[in-house]
Write a protein that holds these residues in place. Structure first.
Motif, short mmCIF file in Angstrom:
data_model
loop_
_atom_site.label_atom_id
_atom_site.label_comp_id
_atom_site.label_asym_id
_atom_site.label_seq_id
_atom_site.Cartn_x
_atom_site.Cartn_y
_atom_site.Cartn_z
N ALA A 1 -33.69 -16.99 11.59
CA ALA A 1 -32.87 -16.01 12.31
C ALA A 1 -31.75 -16.65 13.10
CB ALA A 1 -33.75 -15.18 13.23
N TYR A 2 -31.79 -17.98 13.29
CA TYR A 2 -30.73 -18.64 14.04
C TYR A 2 -29.64 -19.20 13.14
CZ TYR A 2 -33.89 -18.15 17.93
OH TYR A 2 -34.71 -17.63 18.88
N ARG A 3 -29.91 -19.28 11.85
CA ARG A 3 -28.90 -19.78 10.90
C ARG A 3 -28.19 -18.65 10.18
NH1 ARG A 3 -31.50 -25.17 8.19
NH2 ARG A 3 -31.83 -26.22 10.16
N ILE A 4 -28.89 -17.54 10.00
CA ILE A 4 -28.29 -16.38 9.34
C ILE A 4 -27.29 -15.76 10.31
CG2 ILE A 4 -28.76 -14.10 8.40
CD1 ILE A 4 -31.57 -15.19 7.66
N MET A 5 -26.11 -15.44 9.82
CA MET A 5 -25.04 -14.95 10.69
C MET A 5 -24.63 -13.53 10.30
SD MET A 5 -24.67 -17.73 12.41
CE MET A 5 -23.28 -17.34 13.41
N TRP A 6 -24.05 -12.86 11.25
CA TRP A 6 -23.42 -11.56 11.05
C TRP A 6 -21.98 -11.68 11.55
CZ3 TRP A 6 -25.48 -7.18 8.85
CH2 TRP A 6 -26.85 -7.21 8.58
N LEU A 7 -21.06 -11.22 10.73
CA LEU A 7 -19.65 -11.18 11.13
C LEU A 7 -19.29 -9.76 11.51
CD1 LEU A 7 -17.52 -13.26 8.59
CD2 LEU A 7 -17.97 -13.76 10.97
N PHE A 8 -18.65 -9.61 12.63
CA PHE A 8 -18.13 -8.31 13.08
C PHE A 8 -16.61 -8.40 13.07
CE2 PHE A 8 -21.62 -5.83 15.05
CZ PHE A 8 -22.65 -6.71 14.85
N VAL A 9 -15.96 -7.44 12.48
CA VAL A 9 -14.50 -7.35 12.50
C VAL A 9 -14.13 -6.06 13.22
CG1 VAL A 9 -12.39 -7.16 11.13
CG2 VAL A 9 -14.25 -8.64 10.36
N PHE A 10 -13.42 -6.20 14.33
CA PHE A 10 -12.94 -5.07 15.12
C PHE A 10 -11.43 -5.00 14.93
CE2 PHE A 10 -16.34 -7.25 17.33
CZ PHE A 10 -17.25 -6.24 17.62
N PHE A 11 -10.90 -3.83 14.69
CA PHE A 11 -9.44 -3.77 14.57
C PHE A 11 -8.88 -2.48 15.14
CE2 PHE A 11 -9.54 -0.96 10.90
CZ PHE A 11 -10.71 -1.32 10.24
N ASP A 12 -7.67 -2.61 15.60
CA ASP A 12 -6.88 -1.48 16.09
C ASP A 12 -5.52 -1.63 15.43
OD1 ASP A 12 -5.98 0.70 17.47
OD2 ASP A 12 -5.74 -0.35 19.37
N LEU A 13 -5.31 -0.86 14.39
CA LEU A 13 -4.08 -0.98 13.61
C LEU A 13 -3.22 0.27 13.79
CD1 LEU A 13 -5.59 -2.39 10.30
CD2 LEU A 13 -4.68 -3.66 12.23
#
Length: 109
Positions: free
Chosen positions: A5-17
């Motif tokens: 659980a410490y090597r597996i990653m989650w990417l979050f992309v936040f945007f305001d376009l």
């Protein structure tokens, strides 16, 4: 390499376009479609997430997002571990809802 659980990653992309002009709306749509094509899922409007089995894989997808940035607007990317992702608390109105199940991992040996 062993998955944890410490090597597996989650990417979050936040945007305001911006969506003021027809060209801005097109850029918004193209950026959003490229996120979906790269395996991101919509968590909320303008918030997309992607499961990555390792930090190196997260680097690859982060670079793809950076390569597809629209000409205007703000885009932020954050990465967290699977352990941190499991501590997210979501609310829909006043009711608490459980997280969507994490992506399924295959371990061959």
């Amino acid at each position: 390499m062993r998955l944890n659980a410490y090597r597996i990653m989650w990417l979050f992309v936040f945007f305001d376009l911006p969506t003021d002009t027809k060209k801005d709306r097109k850029n918004y749509g193209v950026f959003r479609k490229k996120l979906l094509k790269d395996g991101f899922s919509m968590m909320q409007f303008s918030v997309y997430i992607r499961h990555c089995p390792s930090s190196e894989n997260a680097d690859v997808h982060q670079k793809r997002v950076q390569a597809n940035l629209p000409p205007k607007g703000q885009v932020s990317i954050i990465r967290i571990t699977d352990k941190q992702y499991g501590q997210i608390t979501n609310f829909w109105g006043k009711e608490q809802e459980p997280l969507a199940p994490a992506a399924r991992q295959l371990e061959l040996f």
